[in-house]
Motif scaffolding. Structure first.
Motif, mmCIF file in Angstrom:
data_model
loop_
_atom_site.group_PDB
_atom_site.id
_atom_site.type_symbol
_atom_site.label_atom_id
_atom_site.label_comp_id
_atom_site.label_asym_id
_atom_site.label_seq_id
_atom_site.Cartn_x
_atom_site.Cartn_y
_atom_site.Cartn_z
ATOM 1 N N GLY A 140 17.023 -45.213 -6.338
ATOM 2 C CA GLY A 140 17.496 -46.124 -7.361
ATOM 3 C C GLY A 140 18.696 -45.553 -8.095
ATOM 4 O O GLY A 140 18.666 -44.410 -8.564
ATOM 5 N N ILE A 141 19.749 -46.343 -8.181
ATOM 6 C CA ILE A 141 20.992 -45.919 -8.834
ATOM 7 C C ILE A 141 21.191 -46.739 -10.105
ATOM 8 O O ILE A 141 21.227 -47.962 -10.050
ATOM 9 N N ILE A 142 21.313 -46.071 -11.227
ATOM 10 C CA ILE A 142 21.575 -46.743 -12.499
ATOM 11 C C ILE A 142 23.053 -46.602 -12.834
ATOM 12 O O ILE A 142 23.559 -45.499 -13.030
ATOM 13 N N GLY A 143 23.745 -47.724 -12.880
ATOM 14 C CA GLY A 143 25.189 -47.732 -13.073
ATOM 15 C C GLY A 143 25.856 -47.806 -11.714
ATOM 16 O O GLY A 143 25.912 -46.821 -10.977
ATOM 17 N N TYR A 144 26.335 -49.008 -11.354
ATOM 18 C CA TYR A 144 26.876 -49.174 -10.010
ATOM 19 C C TYR A 144 28.370 -49.477 -10.048
ATOM 20 O O TYR A 144 28.843 -50.521 -9.615
ATOM 21 N N GLY A 145 29.096 -48.487 -10.588
ATOM 22 C CA GLY A 145 30.546 -48.552 -10.574
ATOM 23 C C GLY A 145 31.091 -47.619 -9.515
ATOM 24 O O GLY A 145 30.502 -47.451 -8.445
ATOM 25 N N ASN A 146 32.194 -46.972 -9.806
ATOM 26 C CA ASN A 146 32.821 -46.086 -8.830
ATOM 27 C C ASN A 146 31.887 -44.984 -8.349
ATOM 28 O O ASN A 146 31.771 -44.733 -7.146
#
Length: 310
Positions: A143-149
């Motif tokens: 799980g990835i929190i914050g899906y920007g660069n």
């Protein structure tokens, strides 16, 4: 334009600005107060994180047209006030996103396979195979929190693994072929690994606390290559002790100074636990700090300023 460089960076910044006809001035040691006395003379500044660019500073920067932040985060700049004054903000998350993605993956594999613990023991002459039995990433949910660069870069690195990758972000519609965007309830239900890739804001400071951790349905591994103040260290330690968090890879710490160059002199009890914990991997805010990213960060700033003003 006259540009004041406040932090050392790759020399291509100076070289390419000069080639554009800019007049470069370097000041890597003066106090913020001393810089404020002359900032009205400059059209642009280039900074990493030596000090905060606040309203007082910006009010004195009467001719400022751009701020080049050689890095990803803008928490050391009063963004809203700068924009009100029409100042162009050029940050460079594109420059070190690959480095962060690689570092995050390296931390995850190291923690899950007890590599640092095993390395220390073997160097001391201890050969403990069973005590260093790892676990595999295969079949788990990351799980990835914050899906920007940064989040996207980490997800891309996971493509070669047989894992499900999900992401949570306050902005809708950011999911892609590498990660499926979900709501917070599904995120906390499914995640075996939680990786933070968020900026430091009022909403993210202290977001990983006891309440947040306990909402997860399963014990999980925690990775933080974002900002140290997003994690309440005392709550993290409690979760490590209880087994709710299985292990942690931390490139950033709550106790860092705003410049990120060192930590506070006072190091709390929770930090002492992290130093000794066998299931915790610590690095000194270097996830985006590679030889390659140093070039990419500088080039990104030049390219953005050039596109805007030349």
């Amino acid at each position: 334009m006259k540009v004041l460089h406040l932090d050392t960076n790759h020399p291509l910044l100076l070289e390419q600005f000069a080639a554009l006809g800019f007049e470069n001035h370097e000041d890597y040691s003066s106090t913020k107060e001393a810089v404020e006395q002359k900032i009205h003379l400059y059209d642009g500044i280039v900074i990493r994180s030596r000090f905060t660019i606040d309203q007082q500073f910006l009010d004195k920067a009467t001719n400022l047209k751009f701020i080049g932040r050689v890095g990803a985060g803008l928490e050391n700049i009063d963004v809203n006030y700068a924009r009100q004054k029409g100042i162009f903000l050029a940050s460079a998350p594109e420059g070190n996103r690959n480095a962060v993605g690689e570092h995050t993956l390296g931390m995850l594999l190291s923690v899950m396979n007890k590599m640092c613990k095993a390395n220390r023991e073997v160097k001391k002459g201890k050969w403990d195979r069973e005590g260093n039995r790892g676990v595999e990433l295969d079949g788990r949910t990351v799980g990835i929190i914050g899906y920007g660069n940064m989040g996207k870069a980490f997800a891309k690195k996971l493509r070669g693994f047989d894992v499900e990758v999900i992401c949570y972000d306050i902005v809708g519609g950011v999911g892609d072929e590498n990660a499926r965007q979900v709501g917070i309830m599904e995120f906390q239900q499914k995640s075996d690994v939680v990786s933070l890739h968020v900026p430091q804001t009022e909403k993210t400071e202290g977001m990983v606390n006891t309440e947040f951790i306990n909402a997860f349905h399963k014990p999980f591994w925690l990775l933080n290559t974002a900002r140290g103040k997003c994690v309440v260290t005392e709550d993290l330690v409690a979760a490590l002790k209880s087994g709710k968090i299985l292990g942690a890879g931390l490139d950033v710490l709550e106790y860092e100074k705003k410049s990120f160059e060192n930590m506070f002199v006072q190091k709390p009890k929770a930090f002492k636990y992290l130093r000794k914990a066998k299931n915790v991997l610590l690095t000194p805010h270097v996830a985006g700090w590679t030889e390659e990213s140093k070039v990419k960060l500088a080039q990104t700033i030049v390219d953005k300023v050039k596109e805007r003003f030349c």
